[in-house]
Scaffold this active site. Structure first.
Site, PDB file in Angstrom:
ATOM      1  N   SER A 126     -19.242  -6.760  23.056  1.00  0.00           N
ATOM      2  CA  SER A 126     -18.537  -6.381  21.831  1.00  0.00           C
ATOM      3  C   SER A 126     -19.313  -5.344  21.032  1.00  0.00           C
ATOM      4  O   SER A 126     -20.542  -5.273  21.091  1.00  0.00           O
ATOM      5  CB  SER A 126     -18.312  -7.614  20.956  1.00  0.00           C
TER       6      SER A 126
HETATM    7  N1  SAH Z   1     -19.426 -12.598  23.441  1.00  0.00           N
HETATM    8  C1  SAH Z   1     -19.526 -11.420  24.267  1.00  0.00           C
HETATM    9  C2  SAH Z   1     -18.186 -10.776  24.461  1.00  0.00           C
HETATM   10  C3  SAH Z   1     -17.768 -10.816  25.868  1.00  0.00           C
HETATM   11  S1  SAH Z   1     -16.114 -10.236  26.168  1.00  0.00           S
HETATM   12  C4  SAH Z   1     -20.570 -10.481  23.685  1.00  0.00           C
HETATM   13  O1  SAH Z   1     -21.554 -10.965  23.209  1.00  0.00           O
HETATM   14  O2  SAH Z   1     -20.414  -9.274  23.748  1.00  0.00           O
HETATM   15  C5  SAH Z   1     -15.240 -11.760  26.296  1.00  0.00           C
HETATM   16  C6  SAH Z   1     -15.573 -12.646  27.456  1.00  0.00           C
HETATM   17  O3  SAH Z   1     -14.629 -13.716  27.451  1.00  0.00           O
HETATM   18  C7  SAH Z   1     -15.449 -12.008  28.839  1.00  0.00           C
HETATM   19  O4  SAH Z   1     -16.682 -12.077  29.487  1.00  0.00           O
HETATM   20  C8  SAH Z   1     -14.392 -12.865  29.555  1.00  0.00           C
HETATM   21  O5  SAH Z   1     -14.675 -13.084  30.938  1.00  0.00           O
HETATM   22  C9  SAH Z   1     -14.470 -14.153  28.778  1.00  0.00           C
HETATM   23  N2  SAH Z   1     -13.278 -15.006  28.862  1.00  0.00           N
HETATM   24  C10 SAH Z   1     -11.974 -14.659  28.852  1.00  0.00           C
HETATM   25  N3  SAH Z   1     -11.182 -15.741  28.918  1.00  0.00           N
HETATM   26  C11 SAH Z   1     -12.030 -16.819  28.957  1.00  0.00           C
HETATM   27  C12 SAH Z   1     -11.820 -18.226  29.013  1.00  0.00           C
HETATM   28  N4  SAH Z   1     -10.603 -18.772  29.035  1.00  0.00           N
HETATM   29  N5  SAH Z   1     -12.904 -19.016  29.051  1.00  0.00           N
HETATM   30  C13 SAH Z   1     -14.158 -18.510  29.024  1.00  0.00           C
HETATM   31  N6  SAH Z   1     -14.413 -17.190  28.961  1.00  0.00           N
HETATM   32  C14 SAH Z   1     -13.370 -16.350  28.912  1.00  0.00           C
END
Ligand code: SAH
Length: 209
Positions: free
Chosen positions: A62
């Site tokens: 993010s």
């Molecule tokens: N928190 C992260 C953002 C990652 S993007 C950061 O620090 O930058 C969001 C993430 O959510 C992705 O890696 C995606 O694989 C995950 N995701 C999507 N649906 C999900 C679900 N149902 N359960 C767990 N993770 C999920």
């Protein structure tokens, strides 16, 4: 070679504090976590840019401002139990780990979860646990949570997450089938949630397996 420490300090001042995030603990935590360690080596020079960046499995890390905005809205306290949905590379979990007593983060892509776990261990973040699974179900065994951060967007907030929020707890999540809004829910009583709109956002989708 990029001077990462200076770039990080400038990121906090120019992208986060200047846009109005004034939670001193969040700013301190953002100053402490080396974002360059959460992206691929060839993207390290871009780690302090004002944007999301690609990570493995077609996902993203993010934008720093959004991480700070979500954390400031949830305002984790030193004794708090925090749940994150969507660990990705583990960056937001690392920042959250400096704010809360304990962080549980869930990621559906095993390779991402393993990478996040390695980085968090290398940084000495012993209060952060990474699990592989469907985060829309939450992580009931350690509920209730004082803070829940959802970092992937869905048309609505999964009921399991609302159920696992402590009374007085804050949940921050992107909501919307097309255009997404960042929403903060505060649980005022067992069946009473107060909702606040924090603005437009664009997260990857929350996938329910
Ligand atoms: N928190 C992260 C953002 C990652 S993007 C950061 O620090 O930058 C969001 C993430 O959510 C992705 O890696 C995606 O694989 C995950 N995701 C999507 N649906 C999900 C679900 N149902 N359960 C767990 N993770 C999920």
């Amino acid at each position: 070679m990029t001077d990462f420490a200076s770039a990080r300090a400038a990121m906090v001042d120019d992208q986060i504090a200047r846009r109005g995030v004034d939670n001193a603990r969040v700013l301190e935590a953002m100053r402490a976590i080396p974002r360059e360690r959460f992206v691929a080596p060839d993207l390290a020079d871009f780690a302090y840019e004002d944007c999301a960046l690609p990570i493995d499995c077609g996902q993203t890390i993010s934008q720093p401002y959004i991480v700070a905005l979500m954390l400031a809205a949830a305002d984790p306290q030193p004794g708090d139990n925090l749940l994150e949905i969507g660990a990705g590379c583990g960056y937001a979990a690392a920042v959250a780990g400096r704010l809360a007593r304990r962080v549980v983060t869930i990621e559906r892509h095993r390779p991402l979860a393993e990478g996040a776990r390695q980085r968090l261990t290398a940084l000495g973040a012993t209060n952060v646990d990474v699990h592989v699974g469907d985060g829309s179900l939450g992580w009931p065994t350690e509920a209730p949570y004082d803070c829940i951060l959802v970092t992937a967007g869905a048309a609505d907030i999964p009921v399991a997450l609302k159920d696992q929020l402590a009374v007085g707890g804050r949940l921050v999540a992107p909501v919307g089938a097309g255009a997404q809004r960042l929403v903060k829910l505060t649980r005022r009583a067992a069946g009473k949630f107060e909702q606040e709109d924090l603005g437009g956002v664009a997260f990857v989708p929350l996938v329910r397996d």
